[in-house]
Design a protein around this motif. Structure first.
Motif, PDB file in Angstrom:
ATOM      1  N   SER A  30       0.807  -1.231   0.000  1.00  0.00           N
ATOM      2  CA  SER A  30       0.000   0.000   0.000  1.00  0.00           C
ATOM      3  C   SER A  30       0.835   1.273   0.000  1.00  0.00           C
ATOM      4  CB  SER A  30      -0.960   0.007   1.196  1.00  0.00           C
ATOM      5  OG  SER A  30      -0.248   0.105   2.414  1.00  0.00           O
ATOM      6  N   TYR A  31       2.081   1.208   0.469  1.00  0.00           N
ATOM      7  CA  TYR A  31       2.935   2.403   0.459  1.00  0.00           C
ATOM      8  C   TYR A  31       3.736   2.474  -0.843  1.00  0.00           C
ATOM      9  CZ  TYR A  31       6.420   5.877   1.760  1.00  0.00           C
ATOM     10  OH  TYR A  31       7.225   6.987   1.772  1.00  0.00           O
ATOM     11  N   GLY A  32       4.373   1.357  -1.176  1.00  0.00           N
ATOM     12  CA  GLY A  32       5.208   1.315  -2.389  1.00  0.00           C
ATOM     13  C   GLY A  32       5.126  -0.050  -3.030  1.00  0.00           C
TER      14      GLY A  32
ATOM     15  N   PHE B 175       7.579  17.328  15.652  1.00  0.00           N
ATOM     16  CA  PHE B 175       6.509  16.327  15.572  1.00  0.00           C
ATOM     17  C   PHE B 175       5.914  16.329  14.179  1.00  0.00           C
ATOM     18  CE2 PHE B 175       6.545  17.678  20.081  1.00  0.00           C
ATOM     19  CZ  PHE B 175       6.957  16.461  20.615  1.00  0.00           C
ATOM     20  N   LYS B 176       5.675  15.096  13.687  1.00  0.00           N
ATOM     21  CA  LYS B 176       5.044  14.950  12.377  1.00  0.00           C
ATOM     22  C   LYS B 176       3.661  14.357  12.598  1.00  0.00           C
ATOM     23  CE  LYS B 176       6.133  11.980   8.474  1.00  0.00           C
ATOM     24  NZ  LYS B 176       7.211  11.629   7.551  1.00  0.00           N
ATOM     25  N   LEU B 177       2.694  14.881  11.866  1.00  0.00           N
ATOM     26  CA  LEU B 177       1.334  14.366  11.978  1.00  0.00           C
ATOM     27  C   LEU B 177       0.912  13.763  10.656  1.00  0.00           C
ATOM     28  CD1 LEU B 177      -0.049  17.415  13.905  1.00  0.00           C
ATOM     29  CD2 LEU B 177       0.129  15.115  14.789  1.00  0.00           C
ATOM     30  N   LYS B 178       0.377  12.552  10.723  1.00  0.00           N
ATOM     31  CA  LYS B 178      -0.102  11.865   9.533  1.00  0.00           C
ATOM     32  C   LYS B 178      -1.554  12.284   9.314  1.00  0.00           C
ATOM     33  CE  LYS B 178       3.374   9.068   8.540  1.00  0.00           C
ATOM     34  NZ  LYS B 178       3.979   9.054   7.188  1.00  0.00           N
ATOM     35  N   ILE B 179      -1.818  13.053   8.239  1.00  0.00           N
ATOM     36  CA  ILE B 179      -3.174  13.617   8.122  1.00  0.00           C
ATOM     37  C   ILE B 179      -3.870  13.246   6.810  1.00  0.00           C
ATOM     38  CG2 ILE B 179      -2.674  15.525   9.693  1.00  0.00           C
ATOM     39  CD1 ILE B 179      -2.543  17.334   7.149  1.00  0.00           C
TER      40      ILE B 179
ATOM     41  N   VAL C 145       3.476  18.082   8.654  1.00  0.00           N
ATOM     42  CA  VAL C 145       2.389  17.141   8.350  1.00  0.00           C
ATOM     43  C   VAL C 145       2.768  16.279   7.149  1.00  0.00           C
ATOM     44  CG1 VAL C 145       0.575  18.628   9.281  1.00  0.00           C
ATOM     45  CG2 VAL C 145       1.126  18.773   6.852  1.00  0.00           C
ATOM     46  N   ASP C 146       2.290  15.038   7.159  1.00  0.00           N
ATOM     47  CA  ASP C 146       2.510  14.126   6.038  1.00  0.00           C
ATOM     48  C   ASP C 146       1.154  13.650   5.549  1.00  0.00           C
ATOM     49  OD1 ASP C 146       3.419  12.358   4.172  1.00  0.00           O
ATOM     50  OD2 ASP C 146       4.603  11.125   5.546  1.00  0.00           O
ATOM     51  N   VAL C 147       0.848  13.974   4.290  1.00  0.00           N
ATOM     52  CA  VAL C 147      -0.461  13.630   3.720  1.00  0.00           C
ATOM     53  C   VAL C 147      -0.412  12.273   3.012  1.00  0.00           C
ATOM     54  CG1 VAL C 147      -2.384  14.532   2.330  1.00  0.00           C
ATOM     55  CG2 VAL C 147      -0.829  16.134   3.447  1.00  0.00           C
ATOM     56  N   ASN C 148       0.792  11.761   2.763  1.00  0.00           N
ATOM     57  CA  ASN C 148       0.949  10.460   2.090  1.00  0.00           C
ATOM     58  C   ASN C 148       0.104  10.358   0.817  1.00  0.00           C
ATOM     59  OD1 ASN C 148       1.446   9.182   5.284  1.00  0.00           O
ATOM     60  ND2 ASN C 148       2.914   8.740   3.673  1.00  0.00           N
ATOM     61  N   GLN C 149       0.144  11.407  -0.009  1.00  0.00           N
ATOM     62  CA  GLN C 149      -0.469  11.439  -1.357  1.00  0.00           C
ATOM     63  C   GLN C 149      -1.996  11.537  -1.357  1.00  0.00           C
ATOM     64  OE1 GLN C 149       1.308   8.658  -4.311  1.00  0.00           O
ATOM     65  NE2 GLN C 149       1.946   7.407  -2.583  1.00  0.00           N
TER      66      GLN C 149
ATOM     67  N   ILE D 116       5.038  20.621   4.600  1.00  0.00           N
ATOM     68  CA  ILE D 116       3.925  19.768   4.152  1.00  0.00           C
ATOM     69  C   ILE D 116       4.528  18.659   3.297  1.00  0.00           C
ATOM     70  CG2 ILE D 116       1.677  19.697   2.955  1.00  0.00           C
ATOM     71  CD1 ILE D 116       1.430  22.020   4.796  1.00  0.00           C
ATOM     72  N   GLU D 117       4.346  17.425   3.741  1.00  0.00           N
ATOM     73  CA  GLU D 117       4.990  16.295   3.054  1.00  0.00           C
ATOM     74  C   GLU D 117       4.001  15.594   2.123  1.00  0.00           C
ATOM     75  OE1 GLU D 117       7.254  13.926   5.759  1.00  0.00           O
ATOM     76  OE2 GLU D 117       7.331  12.215   4.412  1.00  0.00           O
ATOM     77  N   GLN D 118       4.420  15.421   0.899  1.00  0.00           N
ATOM     78  CA  GLN D 118       3.713  14.687  -0.160  1.00  0.00           C
ATOM     79  C   GLN D 118       2.191  14.885  -0.111  1.00  0.00           C
ATOM     80  OE1 GLN D 118       5.824  12.707  -2.493  1.00  0.00           O
ATOM     81  NE2 GLN D 118       4.014  13.272  -3.654  1.00  0.00           N
TER      82      GLN D 118
ATOM     83  N   ALA E  77       8.789  16.321  -1.163  1.00  0.00           N
ATOM     84  CA  ALA E  77       8.460  15.122  -1.950  1.00  0.00           C
ATOM     85  C   ALA E  77       9.047  13.894  -1.258  1.00  0.00           C
ATOM     86  CB  ALA E  77       9.033  15.245  -3.350  1.00  0.00           C
ATOM     87  N   ASP E  78       8.183  12.914  -0.968  1.00  0.00           N
ATOM     88  CA  ASP E  78       8.657  11.656  -0.373  1.00  0.00           C
ATOM     89  C   ASP E  78       8.356  10.507  -1.327  1.00  0.00           C
ATOM     90  OD1 ASP E  78       9.409   9.515   1.154  1.00  0.00           O
ATOM     91  OD2 ASP E  78       7.912   9.771   2.719  1.00  0.00           O
ATOM     92  N   GLU E  79       7.082  10.100  -1.431  1.00  0.00           N
ATOM     93  CA  GLU E  79       6.750   8.976  -2.309  1.00  0.00           C
ATOM     94  C   GLU E  79       7.138   9.251  -3.765  1.00  0.00           C
ATOM     95  OE1 GLU E  79       4.896  10.023   0.210  1.00  0.00           O
ATOM     96  OE2 GLU E  79       3.452   8.524   0.914  1.00  0.00           O
ATOM     97  N   ALA E  80       7.218  10.530  -4.156  1.00  0.00           N
ATOM     98  CA  ALA E  80       7.595  10.868  -5.541  1.00  0.00           C
ATOM     99  C   ALA E  80       9.103  10.727  -5.761  1.00  0.00           C
ATOM    100  CB  ALA E  80       7.163  12.293  -5.868  1.00  0.00           C
TER     101      ALA E  80
ATOM    102  N   LEU F 144      14.946  11.716   1.947  1.00  0.00           N
ATOM    103  CA  LEU F 144      15.849  10.626   1.555  1.00  0.00           C
ATOM    104  C   LEU F 144      15.414   9.358   2.273  1.00  0.00           C
ATOM    105  CD1 LEU F 144      19.279  12.414   2.112  1.00  0.00           C
ATOM    106  CD2 LEU F 144      18.233  11.911  -0.114  1.00  0.00           C
ATOM    107  N   LYS F 145      15.545   8.214   1.622  1.00  0.00           N
ATOM    108  CA  LYS F 145      15.387   6.918   2.294  1.00  0.00           C
ATOM    109  C   LYS F 145      16.309   5.956   1.571  1.00  0.00           C
ATOM    110  CE  LYS F 145      10.686   7.624   3.941  1.00  0.00           C
ATOM    111  NZ  LYS F 145       9.245   7.476   3.697  1.00  0.00           N
ATOM    112  N   VAL F 146      17.083   5.199   2.309  1.00  0.00           N
ATOM    113  CA  VAL F 146      18.055   4.291   1.699  1.00  0.00           C
ATOM    114  C   VAL F 146      17.330   3.273   0.807  1.00  0.00           C
ATOM    115  CG1 VAL F 146      19.825   2.546   2.185  1.00  0.00           C
ATOM    116  CG2 VAL F 146      19.681   4.618   3.606  1.00  0.00           C
TER     117      VAL F 146
HETATM  118 MG   LIG Z   1       6.336  10.415   4.149  1.00  0.00          MG
END
Ligand SMILES: [Mg+2]
Length: 372
Positions: free
Chosen positions: A55-57, A163-167, A194-198, A220-222, A245-248, A269-271
């Motif tokens: 569901s994420y990638g 703090f990051k909030l998943k919204i 905040v992270d909207v996750n697309q 504001i994340e993704q 941009a994260d998932e992008a 960044l993510k390894v």
């Molecule tokens: Mg993210």
């Protein structure tokens, strides 16, 4: 000493509380652990995590294991670990995509190469620039009161002040109110992102971002789907608040496209996304050259995977948004006999040999899925 064998395990690890994202609520975290062994019996270990199956990638834990066992392992056996650049170049020519699989294998080989020399893995990447890095905590209980309580507790313990909030899940307007209530409660003592996750479309983003910006949210994340570069570019030019941009940002090439089209003015960044440590450094260099802000992201790895990320992030000159390497704090148990240290709102970069973590094989066995 050459690589003689490679083993891959899929593990399900318990976490301390449900962790709610737009597309999935984590109640148990799936990680993939790789071990490479040389002809002397020395071992190199590494980990990647995935979120919510597919569901994420695109990389699922099951696919990571199968693709390593079937297609990648045969390409690394008999090779010298210190030649990890050539090994991964050969792998890239014969295995397309599969970034998570490549990331865990390259990291395990690097761990082994560093251990063979008795040095920290970061020495193979120019050495560390930072001894510790700021670390955000994700407030993801889904309940405003609980999140505020948790934030105050973290501030008091001097563990987190970002703090990051998943919204991305549920009603957008209500989520904005949730964020603003928390920001008001913590005031200037903490930064809130905040992270909207697309999960938003552009209209929703345009309705929500002004209030978040006004309320003091610092990033504001993704907000939009990963494919919507044009929409991300419009949001980036329209608002003062940084758009990340994260998932992008799934590869070195995608980071270049984002930089070129300004489809975001910062990058997570993510390894695992980059396909390894070498390509994480390349992605960071592109972002640096383009003037994009950097964030040291997580897929919620346990202590082993967090050490891998922490060590490579420590070699990057500037991470303007700090890191979110809180994974080990969310897990109920650990695979390693030593822990990652957190102090004064920062993660302490583990020192070697290798990534500095000692794996407990009994724990690997305990949490590994049957058939591993
Ligand atoms: Mg993210």
């Amino acid at each position: 000493m050459k690589i003689q064998a490679a083993e891959v395990f899929v593990l399900d690890m318990p976490i301390i509380r449900p962790h709610q994202l737009a597309m999935h609520t984590i109640t148990e975290q799936a990680i993939v652990v790789a071990c490479v062994r040389d002809t002397d019996g020395a071992e190199g270990w590494a980990e990647v995590a995935t979120i919510g199956g597919a569901s994420y990638g695109e990389s699922t834990p099951e696919a990571i294991k199968v693709n390593i066992d079937r297609y990648i392992s045969p390409l690394i056996i008999g090779k010298e670990p210190i030649a990890f650049g050539k090994i991964m170049d050969d792998v890239a020519r014969q295995v397309r995509g599969n970034h998570f699989a490549k990331a865990v294998i390259e990291s395990a080989i690097v761990d082994l190469a560093a251990r063979q020399r008795g040095i920290p893995a970061y020495e193979l990447f120019g050495g560390k620039i930072h001894d510790s890095l700021p670390v955000a905590w994700t407030l993801a209980s889904g309940d405003t009161g609980k999140d505020i309580e948790e934030a105050h507790e973290m501030l008091e313990k001097r563990r987190h002040n970002i703090f990051k909030l998943k919204i991305g899940k549920g009603d957008a307007q209500k989520n904005v109110e949730h964020v603003l209530a928390i920001k008001q409660a913590v005031g200037d003592s903490a930064r809130l992102t905040v992270d909207v996750n697309q999960a938003w479309d552009e209209d929703t983003a345009n309705r929500c971002i002004p209030a978040l910006e006004e309320g003091g949210v610092s990033m504001i994340e993704q907000p939009l789907p990963a494919w919507d570069h044009e929409g991300m570019a419009r949001l980036t030019s329209r608002y003062r608040v940084p758009i990340l941009a994260d998932e992008a940002a799934t590869s070195v090439q995608e980071v270049f496209k984002i930089a070129k089209h300004r489809a975001g003015n910062s990058i997570a960044l993510k390894v695992c996304k980059a396909g390894g440590l070498t390509d994480t450094k390349k992605a960071a260099a592109i972002a640096e050259a383009a003037g994009l802000g950097l964030y040291g992201g997580t897929m919620i790895e346990s202590s082993l995977g967090t050490a891998v990320c922490a060590q490579i992030y420590a070699t990057i000159p500037a991470l303007q948004f700090g890191t979110e390497l809180f994974g080990p704090l969310l897990f109920k148990d650990t695979l390693t006999t030593n822990d990652i240290k957190y102090e004064n709102f920062e993660i302490v970069i583990p020192d070697g040999p290798g990534f500095g973590m000692e794996v407990d094989r009994d724990k690997v066995k305990k949490y590994a899925r049957s058939g591993n």
